[in-house]
Design a protein around this motif. Structure first.
Motif, PDB file in Angstrom:
ATOM      1  N   LEU A 160       0.728  -1.141   0.025  1.00 18.27           N
ATOM      2  CA  LEU A 160      -0.348  -0.112  -0.187  1.00 18.27           C
ATOM      3  C   LEU A 160       1.117   1.546  -0.051  1.00 18.27           C
ATOM      4  O   LEU A 160       0.298   2.037  -0.288  1.00 18.27           O
ATOM      5  N   ALA A 161       2.274   1.423   1.158  1.00 23.86           N
ATOM      6  CA  ALA A 161       2.959   2.619   0.896  1.00 23.86           C
ATOM      7  C   ALA A 161       3.550   2.817  -0.614  1.00 23.86           C
ATOM      8  O   ALA A 161       3.761   3.387  -0.702  1.00 23.86           O
ATOM      9  N   PHE A 162       3.820   1.729  -1.194  1.00 18.25           N
ATOM     10  CA  PHE A 162       4.619   1.536  -2.594  1.00 18.25           C
ATOM     11  C   PHE A 162       3.786   2.276  -3.821  1.00 18.25           C
ATOM     12  O   PHE A 162       3.967   2.879  -4.148  1.00 18.25           O
ATOM     13  N   ASN A 163       2.509   1.574  -3.535  1.00 13.66           N
ATOM     14  CA  ASN A 163       1.590   1.637  -5.176  1.00 13.66           C
ATOM     15  C   ASN A 163       0.750   2.136  -5.136  1.00 13.66           C
ATOM     16  O   ASN A 163       0.493   3.311  -5.977  1.00 13.66           O
ATOM     17  N   MET A 164      -0.115   2.517  -3.524  1.00 16.68           N
ATOM     18  CA  MET A 164      -1.066   3.414  -3.844  1.00 16.68           C
ATOM     19  C   MET A 164      -1.004   4.822  -2.812  1.00 16.68           C
ATOM     20  O   MET A 164      -1.063   5.831  -2.027  1.00 16.68           O
TER      21      MET A 164
END
Length: 484
Positions: A160-164
């Motif tokens: 979630l941190a990397f993609n969104m």
């Protein structure tokens, strides 16, 4: 630096495009062959169904040069280089895949709500806010078809941190997961089998379920290893009470998502036999199942077009690319029809030899009549390569008067009994399975005991070989077969 010219001789084996096409068609079963033919029909306009009529809106003469007296230099395109003048017999351009009495029917299929869609529908009815809904959707995307969340929450948080670009702590995802675990079917969203069973037991009431939950929650390692005596002594309960509690656990669904059929799951696929074996007047009659495989031919209009152009002897340079395309498609269509024909011939030849080798089995359907047979045996009888026999037997089925069998079923190794008789390992596995089915489940037979029983029946087999056959039959060890 001195330069030298040297001659080098090499022996290489290369497959032509036609051979590669035959090999690929040989591997696929009947159901996939139908789709492969449909794809070829879409990509190649020269190829058509036997029932179709050739339609040409354009006059083939439009492609030729109307000026018969124009000068043509030596570099111009000659049709003689791309078209063979000899007449091609019609039978070489057709392939007969089914009887004229057969009807061509498409295989129907149905599509229902997927497991993930079912979970998403429940999510839309939940009381989560917009951000929580977004996080829950991401978590749902990580739940597999069995209903398990096999990724840890820390990894999902990193995604979630990397993609969104969302910084979501693990504790927040844990709360979201608890909401998902309240969805139907019971046990969904669990991270392992133990958690799934506990989630299902949480929705049930009664003393038996309470005991079952205690067994799963506090004695799961002992339960999986069937150390029932340890559980009974620690809980201080009777054997009957323990049996009732364990029975409640065994009624639970270890794969909550399995109730929603997946069309890609092999266990839900409809088997279409590639061969049909019948007994006609007391004799075995073999045929290929080609009911839904269309009959193909080369479009005569394209043949006429090339023939017309060849009569002009020369063509304009501007037409060269178009003519090359048509010639290429014609060759491709002929190769494909020929590959279908070779596939049929090879399949029938191989299956005929298998039936000849296992004639007693195909006549009576008695598994004890199966002879030891390996790929090499059929390869020698057909004069084909072992790899070809392997491709034919892979993912193919035959329909007999006593059931449908995969071709691989008929291949097995052999061994000699004490009296010198050669038997198939499949016969030994059948005896082994019967011994285990009829054993006392309170005292299951060990591999050593099974080896002794087989030895009494003249099958001199070592204990480790018995263990290998047992594993091939997907039968657990004696300790795990024990019942109360």
């Amino acid at each position: 630096m001195e330069q030298k010219l040297t001659l080098q001789q090499k022996l290489l084996q290369k497959l032509s495009p036609q051979q590669i096409q035959v090999i690929k068609l040989l591997e696929i079963p009947t159901m996939q062959l139908e789709q492969r033919i449909k794809k070829e029909l879409e990509e190649n306009p020269v190829l058509e169904l036997e029932s179709d009529s050739p339609v040409m809106d354009d006059d083939p003469s439009d492609f030729s040069d109307s000026d018969e007296n124009r000068d043509v230099d030596n570099e111009e395109f000659s049709m003689e280089d791309y078209y063979e003048d000899e007449e091609i017999p019609t039978y070489k351009l057709n392939t007969n895949n089914f009887s004229k009495d057969d009807k061509y029917e498409d295989v129907p299929f149905s599509v229902g709500t997927s497991f993930n869609e079912f979970l998403s529908e429940q999510l839309s009815l939940s009381e989560l806010n917009e951000k929580e809904q977004q996080l829950a959707e991401y978590v749902l995307g990580n739940i597999d078809d069995d209903g398990y969340l096999r990724r840890d929450l820390m990894s999902i948080s990193d995604d979630l941190a990397f993609n969104m670009n969302l910084d979501v702590p693990e504790e927040e995802l844990e709360k979201i997961l608890k909401v998902i675990q309240d969805f139907d079917p019971p046990g969904v969203g669990a991270r392992d089998l133990r958690e799934s069973l506990i989630l299902q037991l949480d929705r049930k009431e009664g003393p038996d379920y309470k005991l079952a939950k205690t067994i799963v929650k506090d004695f799961f390692p002992e339960f999986t290893k069937k150390h029932y005596d340890k559980i009974r002594s620690k809980l201080e309960i009777s054997e009957e009470e323990l049996k009732d509690g364990i029975n409640q656990v065994l009624k639970l669904n270890p794969k909550p998502g399995s109730s929603y059929s997946n069309p890609l799951n092999k266990s839900n696929q409809h088997i279409v036999p590639d061969f049909i074996l019948e007994i006609v007047d007391g004799e075995l009659s073999l045929s290929l199942n080609q009911r839904n495989v269309p009959e193909l031919k080369v479009n005569d209009a394209y043949q006429e077009m090339l023939k017309t152009m060849s009569e002009n002897q020369k063509a304009k340079k501007n037409d060269k690319e178009a003519l090359l395309f048509v010639k290429q498609k014609l060759d491709s269509a002929k190769w494909f029809i020929d590959a279908i024909h070779q596939r049929q011939t090879t399949l029938l030849l191989t299956m005929s030899e298998i039936i000849s080798f296992q004639k007693e089995f195909f006549q009576e359907g008695d598994e004890a009549k199966l002879r030891p047979m390996i790929l090499k045996d059929i390869a020698e009888r057909t004069n084909l390569d072992i790899s070809t026999i392997s491709r034919v037997s892979n993912s193919k089925y035959i329909q007999t008067h006593f059931g449908i069998y995969p071709l691989k079923y008929f291949f097995s190794e052999g061994m000699q009994k004490d009296d010198g008789e050669e038997v198939s390992t499949r016969e030994i596995k059948k005896i082994l399975k019967e011994c285990i089915e009829n054993e006392d489940k309170h005292k299951p037979l060990t591999d050593e005991k099974l080896a002794s029983i087989l030895k009494e029946k003249s099958y001199n087999i070592a204990r480790r070989t018995v263990a290998k056959y047992r594993e091939q039959l997907d039968i657990p060890v004696a300790r795990l077969r024990k019942e109360l």
